[in-house]
Design a protein around this motif. Structure first.
Motif, short mmCIF file in Angstrom:
data_model
loop_
_atom_site.label_atom_id
_atom_site.label_comp_id
_atom_site.label_asym_id
_atom_site.label_seq_id
_atom_site.Cartn_x
_atom_site.Cartn_y
_atom_site.Cartn_z
N ALA A 121 0.86 -1.05 -0.08
CA ALA A 121 0.16 0.04 -0.05
C ALA A 121 0.90 1.02 -0.11
O ALA A 121 1.91 1.25 0.10
CB ALA A 121 -0.90 -0.22 1.18
N ASP A 122 0.21 2.44 -0.26
CA ASP A 122 0.78 3.64 0.24
C ASP A 122 0.29 4.01 1.54
O ASP A 122 -0.62 4.22 1.69
CB ASP A 122 0.32 4.67 -1.05
CG ASP A 122 0.67 4.54 -2.45
OD1 ASP A 122 1.75 3.64 -2.56
OD2 ASP A 122 0.55 5.64 -3.25
N TRP A 135 4.21 1.62 -2.31
CA TRP A 135 4.03 0.31 -3.08
C TRP A 135 3.07 0.37 -4.12
O TRP A 135 3.14 -0.05 -5.34
CB TRP A 135 4.07 -0.92 -2.51
CG TRP A 135 5.39 -0.96 -1.53
CD1 TRP A 135 5.66 -0.61 -0.17
CD2 TRP A 135 6.55 -1.70 -2.14
NE1 TRP A 135 7.17 -1.31 -0.16
CE2 TRP A 135 7.75 -1.61 -1.31
CE3 TRP A 135 6.94 -2.02 -3.66
CZ2 TRP A 135 8.97 -2.04 -1.62
CZ3 TRP A 135 8.21 -2.65 -3.58
CH2 TRP A 135 9.02 -2.36 -2.62
N THR A 136 1.90 0.91 -3.75
CA THR A 136 0.92 1.12 -4.80
C THR A 136 1.23 2.09 -5.89
O THR A 136 1.04 1.92 -7.05
CB THR A 136 -0.55 1.55 -4.25
OG1 THR A 136 -0.97 0.69 -3.36
CG2 THR A 136 -1.74 2.01 -5.39
N THR A 137 1.60 3.19 -5.64
CA THR A 137 2.39 4.09 -6.51
C THR A 137 3.71 3.63 -7.37
O THR A 137 3.56 3.73 -8.75
CB THR A 137 2.97 5.26 -5.66
OG1 THR A 137 1.91 6.11 -5.21
CG2 THR A 137 3.63 6.28 -6.82
N PHE A 138 4.47 2.85 -6.74
CA PHE A 138 5.52 2.19 -7.39
C PHE A 138 4.71 1.16 -8.44
O PHE A 138 5.29 1.09 -9.36
CB PHE A 138 6.56 1.38 -6.53
CG PHE A 138 7.41 0.73 -7.05
CD1 PHE A 138 8.61 1.47 -7.68
CD2 PHE A 138 7.63 -0.64 -7.10
CE1 PHE A 138 9.75 0.85 -8.28
CE2 PHE A 138 8.47 -1.38 -7.94
CZ PHE A 138 9.68 -0.60 -8.33
N LEU A 139 4.12 0.31 -7.96
CA LEU A 139 3.63 -0.99 -8.87
C LEU A 139 2.52 -0.45 -9.92
O LEU A 139 2.52 -0.98 -11.24
CB LEU A 139 2.78 -2.03 -7.98
CG LEU A 139 3.91 -2.93 -7.45
CD1 LEU A 139 3.15 -3.61 -6.09
CD2 LEU A 139 4.46 -3.80 -8.15
N MET A 172 -5.43 -2.65 -6.09
CA MET A 172 -4.33 -1.98 -6.98
C MET A 172 -5.11 -1.83 -8.48
O MET A 172 -4.92 -0.97 -9.17
CB MET A 172 -3.12 -2.66 -7.26
CG MET A 172 -1.97 -2.02 -6.02
SD MET A 172 -0.36 -2.79 -6.52
CE MET A 172 -0.41 -4.41 -5.75
N ALA A 173 -5.80 -2.96 -8.65
CA ALA A 173 -6.72 -2.79 -9.96
C ALA A 173 -7.84 -1.84 -9.92
O ALA A 173 -8.14 -1.13 -10.89
CB ALA A 173 -7.46 -4.44 -10.01
N ILE A 174 -8.25 -1.72 -8.78
CA ILE A 174 -9.24 -0.33 -8.41
C ILE A 174 -8.54 0.84 -8.52
O ILE A 174 -9.16 1.81 -9.24
CB ILE A 174 -9.83 -0.76 -7.10
CG1 ILE A 174 -10.99 -1.88 -7.18
CG2 ILE A 174 -10.76 0.56 -6.99
CD1 ILE A 174 -11.32 -2.48 -5.92
N ASN A 215 0.60 4.63 11.02
CA ASN A 215 1.49 5.05 10.03
C ASN A 215 0.99 4.54 8.61
O ASN A 215 1.42 5.27 7.68
CB ASN A 215 2.78 4.50 10.21
CG ASN A 215 3.50 5.42 11.41
OD1 ASN A 215 3.31 6.34 11.50
ND2 ASN A 215 4.30 4.56 12.16
N MET A 216 0.16 3.43 8.63
CA MET A 216 -0.14 2.91 7.33
C MET A 216 -1.42 3.98 6.74
O MET A 216 -1.25 4.61 5.88
CB MET A 216 -0.74 1.56 7.33
CG MET A 216 -1.11 0.88 6.18
SD MET A 216 -1.40 -0.79 6.77
CE MET A 216 -1.83 -1.56 5.03
#
Length: 333
Positions: A121-122, A135-139, A172-174, A215-216
Protein backbone atom coordinates in the motif's frame (compact mmCIF):
# COMPACT_ATOMS: atom_id res chain seq x y z
CA UNK A 1 19.18 -25.09 -6.53
CA UNK A 2 15.81 -23.49 -5.79
CA UNK A 3 12.93 -25.84 -6.74
CA UNK A 4 11.88 -25.16 -10.31
CA UNK A 5 14.97 -23.05 -11.02
CA UNK A 6 16.52 -23.07 -14.45
CA UNK A 7 20.22 -23.91 -14.67
CA UNK A 8 22.65 -21.16 -15.59
CA UNK A 9 23.51 -20.82 -19.25
CA UNK A 10 25.74 -18.60 -21.38
CA UNK A 11 23.52 -15.52 -21.94
CA UNK A 12 25.32 -14.64 -25.16
CA UNK A 13 23.81 -17.74 -26.80
CA UNK A 14 20.23 -16.79 -25.87
CA UNK A 15 17.74 -15.87 -28.58
CA UNK A 16 16.21 -13.34 -26.16
CA UNK A 17 17.71 -9.94 -27.06
CA UNK A 18 17.49 -8.64 -23.49
CA UNK A 19 19.14 -11.74 -22.01
CA UNK A 20 21.77 -11.89 -24.75
CA UNK A 21 22.84 -8.26 -24.43
CA UNK A 22 22.19 -7.91 -20.68
CA UNK A 23 20.74 -4.53 -21.62
CA UNK A 24 17.18 -3.16 -21.66
CA UNK A 25 15.50 -2.68 -25.01
CA UNK A 26 14.85 0.94 -24.03
CA UNK A 27 15.82 2.88 -20.90
CA UNK A 28 12.73 4.66 -19.64
CA UNK A 29 11.86 7.20 -16.98
CA UNK A 30 8.39 7.38 -15.40
CA UNK A 31 6.63 10.79 -15.20
CA UNK A 32 7.66 11.25 -11.55
CA UNK A 33 11.33 10.57 -12.27
CA UNK A 34 11.40 6.88 -11.39
CA UNK A 35 13.80 5.16 -13.75
CA UNK A 36 15.65 2.10 -14.91
CA UNK A 37 19.03 1.81 -13.19
CA UNK A 38 20.55 -1.55 -14.10
CA UNK A 39 19.93 -5.08 -15.32
CA UNK A 40 21.61 -8.30 -14.24
CA UNK A 41 21.10 -11.67 -15.93
CA UNK A 42 20.54 -14.25 -13.20
CA UNK A 43 20.23 -17.62 -14.93
CA UNK A 44 18.53 -19.10 -17.96
CA UNK A 45 15.70 -16.72 -18.85
CA UNK A 46 15.76 -14.89 -15.51
CA UNK A 47 17.05 -11.42 -14.87
CA UNK A 48 16.93 -8.77 -12.18
CA UNK A 49 15.94 -5.21 -12.95
CA UNK A 50 16.92 -2.45 -10.56
CA UNK A 51 14.40 0.38 -10.67
CA UNK A 52 14.66 3.65 -8.78
CA UNK A 53 11.41 4.67 -7.08
CA UNK A 54 11.03 8.43 -6.73
CA UNK A 55 8.13 7.91 -4.32
CA UNK A 56 10.18 5.75 -1.94
CA UNK A 57 13.60 7.29 -2.65
CA UNK A 58 14.99 3.80 -3.05
CA UNK A 59 16.18 1.39 -5.71
CA UNK A 60 13.93 -1.67 -5.89
CA UNK A 61 15.12 -5.04 -7.23
CA UNK A 62 12.57 -6.62 -9.56
CA UNK A 63 12.77 -10.32 -10.38
CA UNK A 64 11.82 -11.09 -14.00
CA UNK A 65 11.22 -14.35 -15.81
CA UNK A 66 11.23 -13.79 -19.55
CA UNK A 67 8.77 -15.37 -22.03
CA UNK A 68 9.42 -18.74 -23.61
CA UNK A 69 9.65 -16.93 -26.96
CA UNK A 70 10.85 -13.35 -26.71
CA UNK A 71 10.88 -12.88 -30.44
CA UNK A 72 7.76 -10.71 -30.22
CA UNK A 73 6.33 -8.23 -27.73
CA UNK A 74 4.70 -10.14 -24.87
CA UNK A 75 2.38 -9.26 -21.95
CA UNK A 76 3.28 -9.02 -18.25
CA UNK A 77 2.03 -10.96 -15.25
CA UNK A 78 2.84 -9.09 -12.06
CA UNK A 79 3.17 -11.93 -9.53
CA UNK A 80 3.33 -10.60 -5.96
CA UNK A 81 4.75 -12.46 -3.00
CA UNK A 82 3.06 -12.54 0.40
CA UNK A 83 3.71 -10.85 3.72
CA UNK A 84 7.49 -11.00 3.50
CA UNK A 85 7.51 -9.10 0.23
CA UNK A 86 9.95 -11.53 -1.35
CA UNK A 87 12.63 -10.49 1.15
CA UNK A 88 12.44 -13.86 2.92
CA UNK A 89 12.20 -17.46 1.69
CA UNK A 90 8.39 -17.45 1.55
CA UNK A 91 8.27 -16.69 -2.17
CA UNK A 92 6.74 -18.11 -5.31
CA UNK A 93 10.20 -19.04 -6.54
CA UNK A 94 11.27 -20.90 -3.42
CA UNK A 95 8.03 -22.44 -2.19
CA UNK A 96 6.32 -23.47 -5.45
CA UNK A 97 6.97 -24.70 -8.96
CA UNK A 98 5.72 -21.40 -10.42
CA UNK A 99 8.95 -20.80 -12.33
CA UNK A 100 8.80 -24.18 -14.04
CA UNK A 101 5.05 -23.89 -14.66
CA UNK A 102 5.41 -20.49 -16.34
CA UNK A 103 8.63 -21.30 -18.20
CA UNK A 104 6.86 -22.36 -21.40
CA UNK A 105 4.35 -19.47 -21.33
CA UNK A 106 4.77 -16.39 -23.51
CA UNK A 107 4.59 -13.92 -20.66
CA UNK A 108 6.99 -11.75 -18.70
CA UNK A 109 6.64 -12.64 -15.01
CA UNK A 110 7.53 -9.64 -12.84
CA UNK A 111 7.92 -9.80 -9.04
CA UNK A 112 9.24 -6.84 -7.02
CA UNK A 113 11.47 -7.64 -4.05
CA UNK A 114 10.48 -5.53 -1.06
CA UNK A 115 7.43 -4.24 0.79
CA UNK A 116 7.41 -6.70 3.68
CA UNK A 117 4.23 -6.52 5.78
CA UNK A 118 3.14 -3.38 3.95
CA UNK A 119 0.11 -4.73 2.05
CA UNK A 120 1.87 -3.16 -0.96
CA UNK A 121 0.00 0.00 0.00
CA UNK A 122 0.83 3.69 -0.02
CA UNK A 123 1.43 4.54 3.64
CA UNK A 124 0.54 7.83 5.25
CA UNK A 125 3.80 8.14 7.20
CA UNK A 126 7.25 6.60 7.26
CA UNK A 127 7.23 3.74 9.77
CA UNK A 128 10.22 3.30 12.15
CA UNK A 129 10.21 -0.47 11.53
CA UNK A 130 8.82 -0.95 8.03
CA UNK A 131 10.16 2.22 6.45
CA UNK A 132 8.80 4.35 3.60
CA UNK A 133 6.07 2.45 1.78
CA UNK A 134 4.58 3.79 -1.43
CA UNK A 135 4.08 0.45 -3.13
CA UNK A 136 0.80 1.16 -4.89
CA UNK A 137 2.42 4.16 -6.54
CA UNK A 138 5.48 2.11 -7.43
CA UNK A 139 3.56 -0.84 -8.85
CA UNK A 140 0.88 1.08 -10.73
CA UNK A 141 2.66 4.26 -11.92
CA UNK A 142 6.42 3.99 -11.58
CA UNK A 143 7.28 0.40 -12.50
CA UNK A 144 5.04 -0.33 -15.53
CA UNK A 145 6.53 2.22 -17.95
CA UNK A 146 10.05 1.13 -17.00
CA UNK A 147 9.18 -2.56 -17.40
CA UNK A 148 7.37 -2.04 -20.69
CA UNK A 149 10.33 -0.18 -22.16
CA UNK A 150 13.08 -2.38 -20.75
CA UNK A 151 11.43 -5.68 -21.70
CA UNK A 152 9.72 -4.56 -24.90
CA UNK A 153 6.28 -5.68 -23.74
CA UNK A 154 3.00 -5.26 -25.59
CA UNK A 155 1.46 -3.23 -22.73
CA UNK A 156 -1.04 -5.88 -21.64
CA UNK A 157 -0.96 -6.72 -17.91
CA UNK A 158 -2.48 -9.00 -15.29
CA UNK A 159 -1.71 -9.28 -11.59
CA UNK A 160 -1.86 -12.06 -9.00
CA UNK A 161 -1.15 -12.31 -5.28
CA UNK A 162 -1.66 -14.40 -2.17
CA UNK A 163 -2.60 -13.70 1.44
CA UNK A 164 -2.03 -9.98 2.15
CA UNK A 165 -1.00 -9.35 -1.46
CA UNK A 166 -4.28 -10.99 -2.51
CA UNK A 167 -5.93 -7.97 -0.93
CA UNK A 168 -3.41 -5.65 -2.57
CA UNK A 169 -3.96 -6.90 -6.12
CA UNK A 170 -7.67 -6.16 -5.87
CA UNK A 171 -7.02 -2.66 -4.55
CA UNK A 172 -4.38 -1.90 -7.17
CA UNK A 173 -6.74 -2.93 -9.95
CA UNK A 174 -9.28 -0.48 -8.53
CA UNK A 175 -6.69 2.27 -7.99
CA UNK A 176 -5.33 1.99 -11.53
CA UNK A 177 -8.23 1.44 -13.95
CA UNK A 178 -7.23 -0.03 -17.30
CA UNK A 179 -3.72 -1.02 -16.14
CA UNK A 180 -4.64 -4.69 -15.67
CA UNK A 181 -6.99 -6.91 -17.62
CA UNK A 182 -6.97 -9.84 -15.22
CA UNK A 183 -6.64 -10.28 -11.44
CA UNK A 184 -6.10 -13.46 -9.42
CA UNK A 185 -6.48 -13.26 -5.64
CA UNK A 186 -5.62 -16.30 -3.51
CA UNK A 187 -6.67 -16.47 0.18
CA UNK A 188 -7.01 -12.75 0.77
CA UNK A 189 -9.37 -10.58 2.80
CA UNK A 190 -10.85 -7.95 0.49
CA UNK A 191 -12.32 -5.86 3.29
CA UNK A 192 -9.99 -3.57 5.21
CA UNK A 193 -12.09 -0.81 6.81
CA UNK A 194 -14.72 -2.60 8.90
CA UNK A 195 -13.74 -3.86 12.39
CA UNK A 196 -13.05 -7.41 11.17
CA UNK A 197 -10.97 -6.24 8.23
CA UNK A 198 -9.05 -3.77 10.38
CA UNK A 199 -8.13 -6.50 12.84
CA UNK A 200 -6.88 -8.65 9.99
CA UNK A 201 -4.68 -5.81 8.71
CA UNK A 202 -3.38 -5.11 12.23
CA UNK A 203 -2.52 -8.77 12.73
CA UNK A 204 -0.43 -8.74 9.56
CA UNK A 205 1.22 -5.34 9.91
CA UNK A 206 1.63 -5.07 13.67
CA UNK A 207 1.77 -8.59 15.12
CA UNK A 208 3.80 -10.18 12.34
CA UNK A 209 5.54 -7.19 10.84
CA UNK A 210 6.20 -5.03 13.91
CA UNK A 211 4.86 -1.94 12.14
CA UNK A 212 2.15 0.52 13.14
CA UNK A 213 -1.08 0.73 11.16
CA UNK A 214 -1.48 4.37 12.30
CA UNK A 215 1.47 5.08 10.02
CA UNK A 216 -0.23 3.04 7.32
CA UNK A 217 -3.73 4.50 7.06
CA UNK A 218 -4.09 6.46 10.28
CA UNK A 219 -6.33 5.67 13.28
CA UNK A 220 -9.32 3.36 12.72
CA UNK A 221 -11.64 6.24 11.80
CA UNK A 222 -9.29 7.72 9.20
CA UNK A 223 -10.94 7.82 5.73
CA UNK A 224 -7.85 6.16 4.23
CA UNK A 225 -8.99 2.79 5.57
CA UNK A 226 -12.15 2.93 3.47
CA UNK A 227 -10.35 4.53 0.54
CA UNK A 228 -8.14 1.43 0.34
CA UNK A 229 -10.92 -1.12 0.87
CA UNK A 230 -11.55 -3.31 -2.23
CA UNK A 231 -14.87 -4.49 -0.77
CA UNK A 232 -16.14 -0.92 -0.42
CA UNK A 233 -15.00 -0.04 -3.95
CA UNK A 234 -15.76 -3.40 -5.56
CA UNK A 235 -17.51 -1.74 -8.51
CA UNK A 236 -14.02 -0.80 -9.68
CA UNK A 237 -13.43 -4.48 -10.50
CA UNK A 238 -16.04 -4.40 -13.24
CA UNK A 239 -14.76 -5.47 -16.64
CA UNK A 240 -11.79 -7.45 -15.32
CA UNK A 241 -11.19 -11.17 -15.65
CA UNK A 242 -11.31 -12.24 -11.99
CA UNK A 243 -10.23 -15.44 -10.25
CA UNK A 244 -10.67 -15.49 -6.46
CA UNK A 245 -10.01 -18.53 -4.27
CA UNK A 246 -10.04 -19.66 -0.65
CA UNK A 247 -9.93 -22.78 1.48
CA UNK A 248 -12.07 -23.14 4.60
CA UNK A 249 -9.31 -23.76 7.15
CA UNK A 250 -9.91 -27.45 7.67
CA UNK A 251 -6.90 -29.74 7.09
CA UNK A 252 -6.64 -30.78 3.45
CA UNK A 253 -4.41 -32.65 1.04
CA UNK A 254 -1.29 -30.59 1.81
CA UNK A 255 -1.75 -30.56 5.59
CA UNK A 256 0.10 -33.83 6.11
CA UNK A 257 3.62 -34.81 7.25
CA UNK A 258 4.74 -35.12 3.63
CA UNK A 259 3.06 -31.87 2.56
CA UNK A 260 5.06 -29.11 0.83
CA UNK A 261 7.52 -27.47 3.21
CA UNK A 262 6.60 -29.71 6.16
CA UNK A 263 9.26 -32.38 5.61
CA UNK A 264 7.91 -34.63 8.32
CA UNK A 265 8.12 -32.00 11.06
CA UNK A 266 5.28 -32.40 13.55
CA UNK A 267 5.92 -28.86 14.81
CA UNK A 268 5.59 -27.30 11.34
CA UNK A 269 2.52 -29.38 10.58
CA UNK A 270 0.84 -28.42 13.86
CA UNK A 271 1.50 -24.74 13.19
CA UNK A 272 0.18 -24.98 9.64
CA UNK A 273 -3.01 -26.65 10.82
CA UNK A 274 -3.55 -24.44 13.88
CA UNK A 275 -2.40 -21.01 12.70
CA UNK A 276 -2.90 -21.54 8.97
CA UNK A 277 -6.32 -23.01 9.62
CA UNK A 278 -7.51 -20.00 11.62
CA UNK A 279 -6.18 -17.52 9.05
CA UNK A 280 -7.76 -19.36 6.13
CA UNK A 281 -11.10 -19.59 7.93
CA UNK A 282 -10.98 -15.82 8.42
CA UNK A 283 -10.12 -15.07 4.79
CA UNK A 284 -12.85 -17.53 3.77
CA UNK A 285 -15.38 -15.30 5.54
CA UNK A 286 -14.03 -12.24 3.74
CA UNK A 287 -14.04 -13.99 0.37
CA UNK A 288 -17.64 -15.13 0.74
CA UNK A 289 -18.62 -11.54 1.50
CA UNK A 290 -16.80 -10.38 -1.62
CA UNK A 291 -18.60 -13.03 -3.69
CA UNK A 292 -21.93 -11.75 -2.40
CA UNK A 293 -20.95 -8.14 -3.13
CA UNK A 294 -19.86 -8.87 -6.70
CA UNK A 295 -23.06 -10.84 -7.30
CA UNK A 296 -25.13 -7.88 -6.07
CA UNK A 297 -23.20 -5.60 -8.42
CA UNK A 298 -23.61 -7.96 -11.35
CA UNK A 299 -19.83 -8.37 -11.76
CA UNK A 300 -18.84 -11.82 -13.03
CA UNK A 301 -15.94 -13.59 -11.33
CA UNK A 302 -14.65 -17.13 -11.00
CA UNK A 303 -14.65 -18.16 -7.33
CA UNK A 304 -12.98 -21.34 -6.13
CA UNK A 305 -14.06 -22.20 -2.60
CA UNK A 306 -12.14 -25.31 -1.64
CA UNK A 307 -13.81 -27.73 0.78
CA UNK A 308 -10.61 -27.89 2.85
CA UNK A 309 -7.16 -26.35 3.09
CA UNK A 310 -5.12 -24.04 5.27
CA UNK A 311 -3.28 -20.79 4.58
CA UNK A 312 -0.27 -22.43 2.94
CA UNK A 313 1.78 -22.71 -0.22
CA UNK A 314 0.61 -26.05 -1.58
CA UNK A 315 -2.84 -24.61 -2.19
CA UNK A 316 -1.49 -21.39 -3.72
CA UNK A 317 0.65 -23.40 -6.11
CA UNK A 318 -2.55 -25.12 -7.26
CA UNK A 319 -4.37 -21.79 -7.41
CA UNK A 320 -1.82 -20.35 -9.83
CA UNK A 321 -2.44 -23.28 -12.17
CA UNK A 322 -6.22 -23.22 -11.77
CA UNK A 323 -6.30 -19.49 -12.44
CA UNK A 324 -3.95 -19.64 -15.40
CA UNK A 325 -6.65 -20.10 -18.09
CA UNK A 326 -8.35 -16.94 -16.83
CA UNK A 327 -5.11 -14.99 -16.58
CA UNK A 328 -4.00 -16.22 -19.99
CA UNK A 329 -7.29 -15.13 -21.53
CA UNK A 330 -6.90 -11.67 -20.02
CA UNK A 331 -3.33 -11.49 -21.34
CA UNK A 332 -4.34 -12.60 -24.82
CA UNK A 333 -2.18 -15.74 -24.84
Amino acid sequence: MVPGAIASADPTTSTDPVIRSAQPEVRATAPDGSRFESLTVASGNRLMLHVYSAAMHATIPVDVQRPADAGAARPVLYLLNGGGGGEDSATWRVRTDAEAFLADKNVNVVSPIGGRWSYYADWKNVDPVLGNNKWTTFLTRELPPVVDAALGTNGVNAIAGLSSSATAVLQMAIAAPHLYRGVASYSGCAQTSDPIGQQFVKLTVETWGGGNTVNMWGPPDDPLWAANDPYVHADGLRGLDLYISNGNGLPGRYDTPDGPGIDGSSRVLAQQIAVGGVIEAATNYCTHRLAEKLAQLGIPATFNFRDSGTHSWGYWQDDLKYSWPILARSLGI
